[in-house]
Design a protein around this motif. Structure first.
Motif, PDB file in Angstrom:
ATOM      1  N   ILE A 179       0.680  -1.091  -0.070  1.00 36.05           N
ATOM      2  CA  ILE A 179       0.248  -0.001   0.029  1.00 36.05           C
ATOM      3  C   ILE A 179       0.971   1.077   0.043  1.00 36.05           C
ATOM      4  O   ILE A 179       1.510   1.233   0.987  1.00 36.05           O
ATOM      5  N   ALA A 180       1.008   1.926  -0.901  1.00 36.32           N
ATOM      6  CA  ALA A 180       1.847   3.072  -1.092  1.00 36.32           C
ATOM      7  C   ALA A 180       1.271   4.271  -0.432  1.00 36.32           C
ATOM      8  O   ALA A 180       0.333   4.271   0.220  1.00 36.32           O
ATOM      9  N   HIS A 181       2.022   5.310  -0.357  1.00 41.49           N
ATOM     10  CA  HIS A 181       1.719   6.483   0.212  1.00 41.49           C
ATOM     11  C   HIS A 181       0.353   7.242  -0.157  1.00 41.49           C
ATOM     12  O   HIS A 181       0.021   7.305  -1.284  1.00 41.49           O
ATOM     13  N   GLY A 182      -0.378   7.571   0.893  1.00 37.36           N
ATOM     14  CA  GLY A 182      -1.475   8.324   0.676  1.00 37.36           C
ATOM     15  C   GLY A 182      -2.758   7.506   0.206  1.00 37.36           C
ATOM     16  O   GLY A 182      -3.737   7.938  -0.478  1.00 37.36           O
ATOM     17  N   VAL A 183      -2.782   6.413   0.124  1.00 38.01           N
ATOM     18  CA  VAL A 183      -3.898   5.495  -0.253  1.00 38.01           C
ATOM     19  C   VAL A 183      -5.045   5.519   0.635  1.00 38.01           C
ATOM     20  O   VAL A 183      -4.749   5.607   1.920  1.00 38.01           O
ATOM     21  N   MET A 184      -6.156   5.995   0.127  1.00 37.91           N
ATOM     22  CA  MET A 184      -7.400   5.915   0.769  1.00 37.91           C
ATOM     23  C   MET A 184      -8.426   4.788   0.518  1.00 37.91           C
ATOM     24  O   MET A 184      -8.718   4.544  -0.645  1.00 37.91           O
ATOM     25  N   PHE A 185      -8.890   4.212   1.646  1.00 35.13           N
ATOM     26  CA  PHE A 185     -10.254   3.135   1.332  1.00 35.13           C
ATOM     27  C   PHE A 185     -11.503   3.773   2.008  1.00 35.13           C
ATOM     28  O   PHE A 185     -11.438   4.348   2.806  1.00 35.13           O
ATOM     29  N   THR A 186     -12.526   3.448   1.209  1.00 35.82           N
ATOM     30  CA  THR A 186     -13.937   3.769   1.804  1.00 35.82           C
ATOM     31  C   THR A 186     -14.411   2.641   2.133  1.00 35.82           C
ATOM     32  O   THR A 186     -14.225   1.471   1.983  1.00 35.82           O
ATOM     33  N   ASN A 187     -15.705   2.688   2.953  1.00 37.01           N
ATOM     34  CA  ASN A 187     -16.428   1.465   3.392  1.00 37.01           C
ATOM     35  C   ASN A 187     -17.737   1.619   3.582  1.00 37.01           C
ATOM     36  O   ASN A 187     -18.656   0.800   3.918  1.00 37.01           O
ATOM     37  N   GLY A 188     -18.372   2.671   2.871  1.00 33.89           N
ATOM     38  CA  GLY A 188     -19.842   3.050   2.842  1.00 33.89           C
ATOM     39  C   GLY A 188     -20.304   3.318   1.107  1.00 33.89           C
ATOM     40  O   GLY A 188     -19.491   4.410   0.687  1.00 33.89           O
ATOM     41  N   LEU A 189     -21.267   2.888   0.636  1.00 34.65           N
ATOM     42  CA  LEU A 189     -21.383   3.203  -0.730  1.00 34.65           C
ATOM     43  C   LEU A 189     -22.578   4.559  -0.815  1.00 34.65           C
ATOM     44  O   LEU A 189     -22.640   5.024  -1.601  1.00 34.65           O
ATOM     45  N   LEU A 190     -23.394   4.532   0.259  1.00 38.29           N
ATOM     46  CA  LEU A 190     -24.361   5.504   0.346  1.00 38.29           C
ATOM     47  C   LEU A 190     -24.166   6.615   1.742  1.00 38.29           C
ATOM     48  O   LEU A 190     -24.932   6.554   2.523  1.00 38.29           O
ATOM     49  N   PRO A 191     -22.700   7.107   1.826  1.00 35.15           N
ATOM     50  CA  PRO A 191     -22.515   7.838   3.219  1.00 35.15           C
ATOM     51  C   PRO A 191     -23.377   9.052   3.362  1.00 35.15           C
ATOM     52  O   PRO A 191     -23.692   9.944   2.601  1.00 35.15           O
ATOM     53  N   GLN A 192     -23.800   9.270   4.867  1.00 32.13           N
ATOM     54  CA  GLN A 192     -24.572  10.315   5.111  1.00 32.13           C
ATOM     55  C   GLN A 192     -24.053  10.715   6.545  1.00 32.13           C
ATOM     56  O   GLN A 192     -23.455   9.577   7.369  1.00 32.13           O
ATOM     57  N   ALA A 193     -23.880  11.906   6.894  1.00 32.25           N
ATOM     58  CA  ALA A 193     -23.726  12.456   8.369  1.00 32.25           C
ATOM     59  C   ALA A 193     -24.767  12.081   9.272  1.00 32.25           C
ATOM     60  O   ALA A 193     -24.579  11.583  10.421  1.00 32.25           O
ATOM     61  N   THR A 194     -26.046  12.277   8.812  1.00 30.67           N
ATOM     62  CA  THR A 194     -26.917  12.116   9.753  1.00 30.67           C
ATOM     63  C   THR A 194     -28.106  11.017   9.258  1.00 30.67           C
ATOM     64  O   THR A 194     -28.331  10.712   8.244  1.00 30.67           O
ATOM     65  N   ASN A 195     -29.078  10.525  10.150  1.00 31.12           N
ATOM     66  CA  ASN A 195     -30.128   9.987  10.019  1.00 31.12           C
ATOM     67  C   ASN A 195     -31.398  10.630   9.301  1.00 31.12           C
ATOM     68  O   ASN A 195     -31.197  11.795   9.579  1.00 31.12           O
ATOM     69  N   PRO A 196     -32.467   9.862   9.144  1.00 32.21           N
ATOM     70  CA  PRO A 196     -33.584  10.669   8.463  1.00 32.21           C
ATOM     71  C   PRO A 196     -34.136  11.801   9.640  1.00 32.21           C
ATOM     72  O   PRO A 196     -34.769  12.824   9.120  1.00 32.21           O
ATOM     73  N   ASP A 197     -33.998  11.481  10.773  1.00 34.35           N
ATOM     74  CA  ASP A 197     -34.440  12.307  11.957  1.00 34.35           C
ATOM     75  C   ASP A 197     -33.657  13.264  12.303  1.00 34.35           C
ATOM     76  O   ASP A 197     -33.732  14.172  13.105  1.00 34.35           O
ATOM     77  N   GLY A 198     -32.338  13.333  11.449  1.00 33.73           N
ATOM     78  CA  GLY A 198     -31.398  14.493  11.701  1.00 33.73           C
ATOM     79  C   GLY A 198     -30.365  14.316  12.725  1.00 33.73           C
ATOM     80  O   GLY A 198     -29.542  14.994  13.060  1.00 33.73           O
ATOM     81  N   SER A 199     -30.397  13.114  13.613  1.00 36.52           N
ATOM     82  CA  SER A 199     -29.369  12.510  14.440  1.00 36.52           C
ATOM     83  C   SER A 199     -28.180  12.197  13.860  1.00 36.52           C
ATOM     84  O   SER A 199     -28.396  11.611  12.709  1.00 36.52           O
ATOM     85  N   LEU A 200     -26.995  12.397  14.403  1.00 38.52           N
ATOM     86  CA  LEU A 200     -25.619  11.892  13.796  1.00 38.52           C
ATOM     87  C   LEU A 200     -25.791  10.474  13.723  1.00 38.52           C
ATOM     88  O   LEU A 200     -26.103   9.931  14.564  1.00 38.52           O
ATOM     89  N   GLN A 201     -25.161   9.769  12.590  1.00 37.58           N
ATOM     90  CA  GLN A 201     -25.110   8.385  12.601  1.00 37.58           C
ATOM     91  C   GLN A 201     -23.967   7.958  13.323  1.00 37.58           C
ATOM     92  O   GLN A 201     -22.891   8.780  13.566  1.00 37.58           O
ATOM     93  N   VAL A 202     -24.206   6.945  13.745  1.00 37.84           N
ATOM     94  CA  VAL A 202     -23.353   6.005  14.672  1.00 37.84           C
ATOM     95  C   VAL A 202     -22.916   4.786  13.991  1.00 37.84           C
ATOM     96  O   VAL A 202     -23.939   4.294  13.246  1.00 37.84           O
ATOM     97  N   ASP A 203     -22.147   3.859  14.675  1.00 35.62           N
ATOM     98  CA  ASP A 203     -21.902   2.514  14.224  1.00 35.62           C
ATOM     99  C   ASP A 203     -23.373   1.964  14.259  1.00 35.62           C
ATOM    100  O   ASP A 203     -24.240   1.813  15.093  1.00 35.62           O
TER     101      ASP A 203
END
Length: 177
Positions: A69-93
């Motif tokens: 894994i060379a310098h600065g490689v980035m992985f993601t793990n969610g296909l539809l990322p959002q900061a909040t849930n439909p009710d406006g609360s912050l998403q958690v695990d």
């Protein structure tokens, strides 16, 4: 930065343990970890890997043995990322769907590549610097670009160069064809 609850194999080298953030992960024997690397919980790194500086390996990533894994490689793990849930609360695990990623044995990921969650990078495949991998990469493929596309085969490149396995670099300029 912390190293917390990490299963470290024998002979793991962390070059600057104060400059990494490793937690809840597994790192196989004889792997080398550069500075400014983050490896999150439930990520697994195989044996004899090299994880270069400024790389981010998130939850759900499995890296098999002898991977570069060379310098600065980035992985993601969610296909539809959002900061909040439909009710406006912050998403958690548990509020989002994890997209597992697999990097197969002896693959190499070039500097500043981004690997989107849910893909598999095949055995001995080579991902070019700056590539954005959005779909599976076949065994032995060379991929490059945004999005990454197959541009060659490492076995053919080795034959053309007369190179040993694991080294397809041009002996004059360090370029890959």
């Amino acid at each position: 930065m912390p190293i917390t609850n990490v299963d470290l194999g024998e002979g793991v080298v962390i070059f600057h343990d104060g400059l990494v953030n490793l937690y809840g992960c597994t790192i196989g024997a004889h792997t080398r970890i550069g500075p400014f690397v983050e490896i999150q919980k439930n990520a697994r790194i195989g044996e004899s890997c090299k994880i270069s500086s400024h790389s981010f390996i998130c939850e759900g990533v499995v890296i098999e043995d002898e991977v570069m894994i060379a310098h600065g490689v980035m992985f993601t793990n969610g296909l539809l990322p959002q900061a909040t849930n439909p009710d406006g609360s912050l998403q958690v695990d548990g509020d989002w769907e994890l997209a597992p990623t697999l990097i197969r044995r002896r693959a190499s990921i070039g500097s500043n590549a981004t690997i989107i969650g849910g893909v598999t990078v095949g055995v001995e495949a080579l991902v070019g610097a700056g590539a954005v991998v959005t779909r599976d990469v076949p065994d032995f493929a060379i991929v490059a670009g945004v999005p990454a596309r197959v541009i060659g085969d490492v076995r053919e490149a080795r034959k053309r160069r007369g190179a040993e396995p694991g080294n397809i670099l041009n002996s004059q300029r360090g370029t890959v064809s």
